[in-house]
Write a protein that holds these residues in place. Structure first.
Motif, mmCIF file in Angstrom:
data_model
loop_
_atom_site.group_PDB
_atom_site.id
_atom_site.type_symbol
_atom_site.label_atom_id
_atom_site.label_comp_id
_atom_site.label_asym_id
_atom_site.label_seq_id
_atom_site.Cartn_x
_atom_site.Cartn_y
_atom_site.Cartn_z
ATOM 1 N N PHE A 139 0.712 -5.568 2.719
ATOM 2 C CA PHE A 139 -0.861 -4.957 2.410
ATOM 3 C C PHE A 139 -0.691 -3.979 1.227
ATOM 4 O O PHE A 139 0.329 -3.221 1.313
ATOM 5 C CB PHE A 139 -1.195 -4.234 3.591
ATOM 6 C CG PHE A 139 -1.723 -5.214 4.675
ATOM 7 C CD1 PHE A 139 -3.067 -5.580 5.033
ATOM 8 C CD2 PHE A 139 -0.807 -5.722 5.595
ATOM 9 C CE1 PHE A 139 -3.502 -6.231 5.985
ATOM 10 C CE2 PHE A 139 -1.308 -6.572 6.618
ATOM 11 C CZ PHE A 139 -2.641 -6.799 6.821
ATOM 12 N N THR A 173 -15.198 -3.919 -1.372
ATOM 13 C CA THR A 173 -16.534 -4.698 -1.397
ATOM 14 C C THR A 173 -17.608 -3.994 -0.465
ATOM 15 O O THR A 173 -17.206 -2.991 0.125
ATOM 16 C CB THR A 173 -16.051 -5.784 -0.472
ATOM 17 O OG1 THR A 173 -15.842 -5.649 0.776
ATOM 18 C CG2 THR A 173 -14.863 -6.708 -1.046
ATOM 19 N N CYS A 185 -8.096 1.843 2.598
ATOM 20 C CA CYS A 185 -8.319 0.370 2.796
ATOM 21 C C CYS A 185 -7.309 -0.309 2.216
ATOM 22 O O CYS A 185 -6.606 -0.036 0.928
ATOM 23 C CB CYS A 185 -9.534 -0.004 1.832
ATOM 24 S SG CYS A 185 -11.016 0.081 2.941
ATOM 25 N N HIS A 207 -11.211 -9.081 8.367
ATOM 26 C CA HIS A 207 -10.843 -7.547 8.604
ATOM 27 C C HIS A 207 -10.355 -7.208 9.901
ATOM 28 O O HIS A 207 -10.935 -7.585 10.784
ATOM 29 C CB HIS A 207 -11.934 -7.000 8.444
ATOM 30 C CG HIS A 207 -12.005 -5.068 8.453
ATOM 31 N ND1 HIS A 207 -11.208 -4.543 7.323
ATOM 32 C CD2 HIS A 207 -12.267 -4.394 9.328
ATOM 33 C CE1 HIS A 207 -11.202 -3.254 7.480
ATOM 34 N NE2 HIS A 207 -11.884 -3.206 8.940
ATOM 35 N N THR A 227 -7.540 -7.685 5.564
ATOM 36 C CA THR A 227 -8.069 -6.143 5.098
ATOM 37 C C THR A 227 -8.030 -5.318 6.396
ATOM 38 O O THR A 227 -8.076 -5.813 7.380
ATOM 39 C CB THR A 227 -9.608 -6.095 4.532
ATOM 40 O OG1 THR A 227 -10.526 -6.464 5.301
ATOM 41 C CG2 THR A 227 -9.676 -7.089 3.094
ATOM 42 N N ALA A 236 -7.914 -13.457 2.462
ATOM 43 C CA ALA A 236 -7.134 -12.237 2.369
ATOM 44 C C ALA A 236 -7.411 -11.419 3.883
ATOM 45 O O ALA A 236 -8.326 -11.977 4.702
ATOM 46 C CB ALA A 236 -7.568 -11.007 1.651
ATOM 47 N N ALA A 239 -12.919 -12.043 3.616
ATOM 48 C CA ALA A 239 -11.399 -11.729 4.188
ATOM 49 C C ALA A 239 -11.799 -11.584 5.783
ATOM 50 O O ALA A 239 -12.701 -11.304 6.177
ATOM 51 C CB ALA A 239 -11.091 -10.184 3.768
ATOM 52 N N LEU A 243 -6.068 -0.680 -1.783
ATOM 53 C CA LEU A 243 -7.257 -0.956 -2.555
ATOM 54 C C LEU A 243 -8.028 -0.034 -3.057
ATOM 55 O O LEU A 243 -8.254 1.197 -2.308
ATOM 56 C CB LEU A 243 -8.342 -1.830 -1.836
ATOM 57 C CG LEU A 243 -8.224 -2.989 -1.411
ATOM 58 C CD1 LEU A 243 -9.334 -3.587 -0.704
ATOM 59 C CD2 LEU A 243 -8.315 -3.672 -2.839
ATOM 60 N N ARG A 298 -5.245 -4.320 1.673
ATOM 61 C CA ARG A 298 -5.878 -5.980 1.464
ATOM 62 C C ARG A 298 -4.265 -6.462 1.470
ATOM 63 O O ARG A 298 -3.440 -6.138 0.712
ATOM 64 C CB ARG A 298 -6.496 -6.045 0.401
ATOM 65 C CG ARG A 298 -6.889 -7.524 0.198
ATOM 66 C CD ARG A 298 -7.807 -7.773 -1.141
ATOM 67 N NE ARG A 298 -8.431 -8.691 -1.050
ATOM 68 C CZ ARG A 298 -7.785 -10.003 -1.655
ATOM 69 N NH1 ARG A 298 -6.663 -9.867 -2.144
ATOM 70 N NH2 ARG A 298 -8.570 -11.022 -1.746
ATOM 71 N N LYS A 299 -4.370 -7.601 2.014
ATOM 72 C CA LYS A 299 -3.166 -8.550 1.942
ATOM 73 C C LYS A 299 -3.798 -10.008 1.631
ATOM 74 O O LYS A 299 -4.573 -10.667 2.340
ATOM 75 C CB LYS A 299 -2.314 -8.850 3.178
ATOM 76 C CG LYS A 299 -1.300 -9.646 3.152
ATOM 77 C CD LYS A 299 -0.296 -9.628 4.439
ATOM 78 C CE LYS A 299 0.877 -10.579 4.325
ATOM 79 N NZ LYS A 299 1.773 -10.649 5.702
ATOM 80 N N PRO A 300 -3.541 -10.381 0.346
ATOM 81 C CA PRO A 300 -3.959 -11.809 -0.019
ATOM 82 C C PRO A 300 -3.104 -12.808 0.782
ATOM 83 O O PRO A 300 -2.136 -12.687 1.191
ATOM 84 C CB PRO A 300 -3.680 -11.992 -1.500
ATOM 85 C CG PRO A 300 -3.166 -10.627 -1.993
ATOM 86 C CD PRO A 300 -2.740 -9.761 -0.730
ATOM 87 N N LEU A 355 -16.564 -3.319 3.320
ATOM 88 C CA LEU A 355 -15.540 -2.332 3.060
ATOM 89 C C LEU A 355 -16.305 -1.036 3.126
ATOM 90 O O LEU A 355 -15.645 0.118 3.601
ATOM 91 C CB LEU A 355 -14.395 -2.626 2.421
ATOM 92 C CG LEU A 355 -13.489 -3.736 2.751
ATOM 93 C CD1 LEU A 355 -12.497 -4.105 1.749
ATOM 94 C CD2 LEU A 355 -12.955 -3.617 4.308
#
Length: 168
Positions: free
Chosen positions: A132, A141, A163, A77, A113, A111, A75, A135, A165-167, A144
């Motif tokens: 977003f 991960t 945290c 970040h 993040t 993504a 991703a 998570l 996340r946006k796919p 992260l």
């Protein structure tokens, strides 16, 4: 706002943006965040040289906001997004995030993040409006987890963080 790479001579202006953007945290009882020093010039230069430091330029082509990013575990970040108060609510932050998403897609990343404060209106609630999603700790991960550990070591966990996340 026009999104473009930061120029070397603009790095001090990015530090000024960071200081100005941090000031409102004082009103939320977070003076340590308001007083936190911006990224050092060598750190900003590292992101700039890597092609991962973008600015939202105003009508005079001056930086009004900036974003730093780096790939982490497939991703892109978002390390930092800062908007000068004079440019707030004019779309600079969302334009920078859209630009970062476009760049991530071009690089085959899946993504965006970021980590952020949960109870600051212009942090987690803002990012949630942009798509977003929080998570769960179990879904972080390794990269992260390392970022969160570094943040905790710097005292950022004094206030609730998440945290997100946006796919893509």
């Amino acid at each position: 706002m026009r999104i473009r790479p930061a120029a070397p001579a603009e790095l001090p202006a990015l530090q000024d943006i960071e200081r100005a953007a941090g000031a409102p945290f004082r009103d939320l009882g977070m003076p340590e965040i308001a007083d936190d020093e911006p990224p050092a010039p060598d750190v900003l230069e590292r992101y700039r040289r890597a092609g991962r430091c973008w600015v939202a330029a105003d009508e005079r082509n001056r930086p009004a906001a900036y974003l730093l990013a780096e790939p982490v575990d497939g991703a892109l970040h978002i390390e930092q997004v800062s908007v000068h108060p004079r440019a707030a609510r004019r779309g600079a932050g969302s334009a920078l995030l859209a630009h970062a998403a476009d760049r991530a897609r071009q690089e085959g990343l899946t993504a965006l993040t970021l980590t952020t404060f949960t109870e600051v209106p212009w942090n987690a609630p803002y990012y949630a409006r942009l798509g977003f999603q929080p998570l769960p700790e179990a879904d972080l991960t390794p990269g992260l987890r390392e970022i969160r550990a570094t943040e905790a070591a710097h005292g950022l966990d004094r206030w609730p963080r998440v945290c997100m996340r946006k796919p893509l």
